[in-house]
Design a protein around this motif. Structure first.
Motif, PDB file in Angstrom:
ATOM      1  N   PHE A 111      -6.430  -6.498   0.117  1.00 17.17           N
ATOM      2  CA  PHE A 111      -5.591  -5.482  -0.513  1.00 17.17           C
ATOM      3  C   PHE A 111      -6.406  -4.675  -1.522  1.00 17.17           C
ATOM      4  N   LEU A 112      -7.220  -5.358  -2.298  1.00 18.28           N
ATOM      5  CA  LEU A 112      -8.094  -4.674  -3.259  1.00 18.28           C
ATOM      6  C   LEU A 112      -9.035  -3.706  -2.561  1.00 18.28           C
ATOM      7  N   GLU A 113      -9.579  -4.122  -1.459  1.00 14.09           N
ATOM      8  CA  GLU A 113     -10.515  -3.265  -0.725  1.00 14.09           C
ATOM      9  C   GLU A 113      -9.821  -2.007  -0.229  1.00 14.09           C
ATOM     10  N   ARG A 114      -8.582  -2.155   0.272  1.00 14.41           N
ATOM     11  CA  ARG A 114      -7.847  -0.988   0.762  1.00 14.41           C
ATOM     12  C   ARG A 114      -7.466  -0.047  -0.383  1.00 14.41           C
ATOM     13  N   LEU A 115      -7.187  -0.603  -1.550  1.00 13.62           N
ATOM     14  CA  LEU A 115      -6.785   0.219  -2.689  1.00 13.62           C
ATOM     15  C   LEU A 115      -7.957   0.971  -3.320  1.00 13.62           C
ATOM     16  N   SER A 116      -9.170   0.574  -3.003  1.00 18.05           N
ATOM     17  CA  SER A 116     -10.344   1.171  -3.650  1.00 18.05           C
ATOM     18  C   SER A 116     -10.504   2.650  -3.337  1.00 18.05           C
ATOM     19  N   THR A 117      -9.803   3.146  -2.323  1.00 21.47           N
ATOM     20  CA  THR A 117      -9.918   4.560  -1.947  1.00 21.47           C
ATOM     21  C   THR A 117      -8.941   5.450  -2.712  1.00 21.47           C
ATOM     22  N   TYR A 118      -8.066   4.842  -3.498  1.00 28.30           N
ATOM     23  CA  TYR A 118      -7.043   5.622  -4.207  1.00 28.30           C
ATOM     24  C   TYR A 118      -7.530   5.967  -5.620  1.00 28.30           C
ATOM     25  N   SER A 119      -7.663   7.244  -5.895  1.00 28.58           N
ATOM     26  CA  SER A 119      -8.239   7.669  -7.179  1.00 28.58           C
ATOM     27  C   SER A 119      -7.260   7.566  -8.347  1.00 28.58           C
ATOM     28  N   LYS A 120      -5.953   7.542  -8.079  1.00 29.55           N
ATOM     29  CA  LYS A 120      -4.953   7.503  -9.144  1.00 29.55           C
ATOM     30  C   LYS A 120      -4.446   6.082  -9.404  1.00 29.55           C
ATOM     31  N   VAL A 121      -4.946   5.110  -8.667  1.00 31.43           N
ATOM     32  CA  VAL A 121      -4.525   3.713  -8.811  1.00 31.43           C
ATOM     33  C   VAL A 121      -5.683   2.913  -9.395  1.00 31.43           C
ATOM     34  N   GLU A 122      -5.501   2.426 -10.612  1.00 30.41           N
ATOM     35  CA  GLU A 122      -6.527   1.607 -11.250  1.00 30.41           C
ATOM     36  C   GLU A 122      -6.013   0.174 -11.367  1.00 30.41           C
ATOM     37  N   ILE A 123      -6.628  -0.739 -10.652  1.00 31.95           N
ATOM     38  CA  ILE A 123      -6.222  -2.137 -10.709  1.00 31.95           C
ATOM     39  C   ILE A 123      -6.855  -2.785 -11.941  1.00 31.95           C
ATOM     40  N   GLU A 146       0.822  -1.202   0.000  1.00 27.94           N
ATOM     41  CA  GLU A 146       0.000   0.000   0.000  1.00 27.94           C
ATOM     42  C   GLU A 146       0.860   1.258   0.000  1.00 27.94           C
ATOM     43  N   SER A 147       2.078   1.167   0.483  1.00 30.20           N
ATOM     44  CA  SER A 147       2.966   2.337   0.498  1.00 30.20           C
ATOM     45  C   SER A 147       3.222   2.858  -0.916  1.00 30.20           C
ATOM     46  N   ILE A 148       3.267   1.959  -1.894  1.00 29.47           N
ATOM     47  CA  ILE A 148       3.458   2.378  -3.279  1.00 29.47           C
ATOM     48  C   ILE A 148       2.213   3.108  -3.779  1.00 29.47           C
ATOM     49  N   ALA A 149       1.049   2.577  -3.454  1.00 30.59           N
ATOM     50  CA  ALA A 149      -0.206   3.234  -3.845  1.00 30.59           C
ATOM     51  C   ALA A 149      -0.291   4.631  -3.243  1.00 30.59           C
ATOM     52  N   LYS A 150       0.154   4.782  -2.005  1.00 27.86           N
ATOM     53  CA  LYS A 150       0.120   6.099  -1.354  1.00 27.86           C
ATOM     54  C   LYS A 150       1.001   7.092  -2.092  1.00 27.86           C
ATOM     55  N   LYS A 151       2.174   6.635  -2.532  1.00 25.17           N
ATOM     56  CA  LYS A 151       3.081   7.526  -3.260  1.00 25.17           C
ATOM     57  C   LYS A 151       2.518   7.888  -4.638  1.00 25.17           C
ATOM     58  N   ILE A 152       1.900   6.917  -5.299  1.00 27.44           N
ATOM     59  CA  ILE A 152       1.263   7.213  -6.584  1.00 27.44           C
ATOM     60  C   ILE A 152       0.179   8.273  -6.392  1.00 27.44           C
ATOM     61  N   GLU A 153      -0.631   8.085  -5.370  1.00 30.07           N
ATOM     62  CA  GLU A 153      -1.707   9.034  -5.081  1.00 30.07           C
ATOM     63  C   GLU A 153      -1.147  10.425  -4.760  1.00 30.07           C
ATOM     64  N   GLN A 154      -0.030  10.456  -4.071  1.00 31.05           N
ATOM     65  CA  GLN A 154       0.570  11.722  -3.653  1.00 31.05           C
ATOM     66  C   GLN A 154       1.174  12.501  -4.821  1.00 31.05           C
ATOM     67  N   TYR A 155       1.843  11.782  -5.728  1.00 23.30           N
ATOM     68  CA  TYR A 155       2.637  12.468  -6.750  1.00 23.30           C
ATOM     69  C   TYR A 155       2.033  12.478  -8.155  1.00 23.30           C
ATOM     70  N   SER A 156       1.097  11.617  -8.437  1.00 30.87           N
ATOM     71  CA  SER A 156       0.623  11.486  -9.808  1.00 30.87           C
ATOM     72  C   SER A 156      -0.508  12.463 -10.139  1.00 30.87           C
ATOM     73  N   ASP A 157      -0.479  12.964 -11.381  1.00 29.81           N
ATOM     74  CA  ASP A 157      -1.601  13.770 -11.871  1.00 29.81           C
ATOM     75  C   ASP A 157      -2.408  12.998 -12.907  1.00 29.81           C
ATOM     76  N   HIS A 158      -2.154  11.682 -12.999  1.00 25.46           N
ATOM     77  CA  HIS A 158      -2.894  10.828 -13.928  1.00 25.46           C
ATOM     78  C   HIS A 158      -3.099   9.464 -13.284  1.00 25.46           C
ATOM     79  N   ILE A 159      -3.956   8.664 -13.890  1.00 26.65           N
ATOM     80  CA  ILE A 159      -4.230   7.320 -13.379  1.00 26.65           C
ATOM     81  C   ILE A 159      -3.130   6.357 -13.825  1.00 26.65           C
ATOM     82  N   VAL A 160      -2.657   5.536 -12.902  1.00 28.49           N
ATOM     83  CA  VAL A 160      -1.664   4.505 -13.199  1.00 28.49           C
ATOM     84  C   VAL A 160      -2.370   3.151 -13.205  1.00 28.49           C
ATOM     85  N   LYS A 161      -2.243   2.440 -14.305  1.00 28.17           N
ATOM     86  CA  LYS A 161      -2.846   1.114 -14.431  1.00 28.17           C
ATOM     87  C   LYS A 161      -1.920   0.099 -13.752  1.00 28.17           C
TER      88      LYS A 161
END
Length: 212
Positions: free
Chosen positions: A128-140, A89-104
């Motif tokens: 893990f999927l449930e926790r990631l569902s709150t991140y708008s820049k992370v698309e699984i 989840e630490s990677i997802a947090k960094k993506i959410e923090q720094y990205s201005d676009h969605i990362v697949k």
């Protein structure tokens, strides 16, 4: 190189995309692969990722396929659109923090259970999927795994089968309507088995780029 690529294409179905892994190869060799018709490339080091992204034309897709350190996310985020190794989840947090676009992203799953491999266990993926569902820049968009380094085709097929079954289970039970349709699995020694078991991406180095 073009002959290698065309040979592999002839051995798998159109549903399976080929990622040419260029981590041991120069920019010149990578551009040669592009000229051969390849449009998806894989890198597992941040320096190589940035170098190849700068050199390749805009219509090339660059996939980060290695373990990504949290502190390095910000260095590649502007060019990061495909990540095949999300398991923290630490990677997802960094993506959410720094990205201005969605990362697949592909969730990395250690289906074989080998201690030497990174990734979540299959049982850990739903939470893990449930926790990631709150991140708008992370698309699984799918799952990624690696089979054991063995010549036992039956064992390899079993690992890829379990991966495909996990995807089906997640799709059926997914309450958030996530489209987990992609499977990133199979490398130079087992890509045909992976394709037969439903891989939508195979990551091939030496069979295309040849050994260095």
């Amino acid at each position: 190189m073009k002959e290698n690529y065309e040979c592999i294409k002839s051995q798998i179905t159109d549903r399976t995309k080929i990622i040419a892994v260029t981590k041991y190869h120069t920019v010149e060799e990578t551009l040669e692969a592009y000229e051969a018709g390849i449009r998806d490339f894989g890198e597992n080091r941040t320096e190589g990722f940035l170098e190849k992204r700068k050199a390749l034309p805009d219509d090339a897709n660059l996939h980060y396929i290695g373990t990504l350190q949290s502190r390095k996310v910000k260095h590649i985020i502007d060019d990061l659109y495909y990540l095949h190794s999300l398991d923290r989840e630490s990677i997802a947090k960094k993506i959410e923090q720094y990205s201005d676009h969605i990362v697949k992203c592909f969730i990395q799953v250690n289906v074989s259970g080998e201690e030497s491999k990174h990734g979540l266990t299959p049982d850990q993926v739903p939470d893990f999927l449930e926790r990631l569902s709150t991140y708008s820049k992370v698309e699984i968009i799918g799952l990624m795994t690696m089979a054991p380094a063995t010549d036992d085709a039956t064992l390899i097929a079993e690992v890829f089968d379990r991966m495909a079954q996990l995807r089906e289970t997640l799709q059926q039970s997914n309450s958030d309507n996530l489209n987990i349709s992609e499977l990133s699995m199979g490398m130079s020694n087992d890509y045909q088995i992976a394709a037969e078991k439903g891989a939508t991406y195979v990551r091939i180095g030496s069979k295309i780029m040849e050994s260095r």
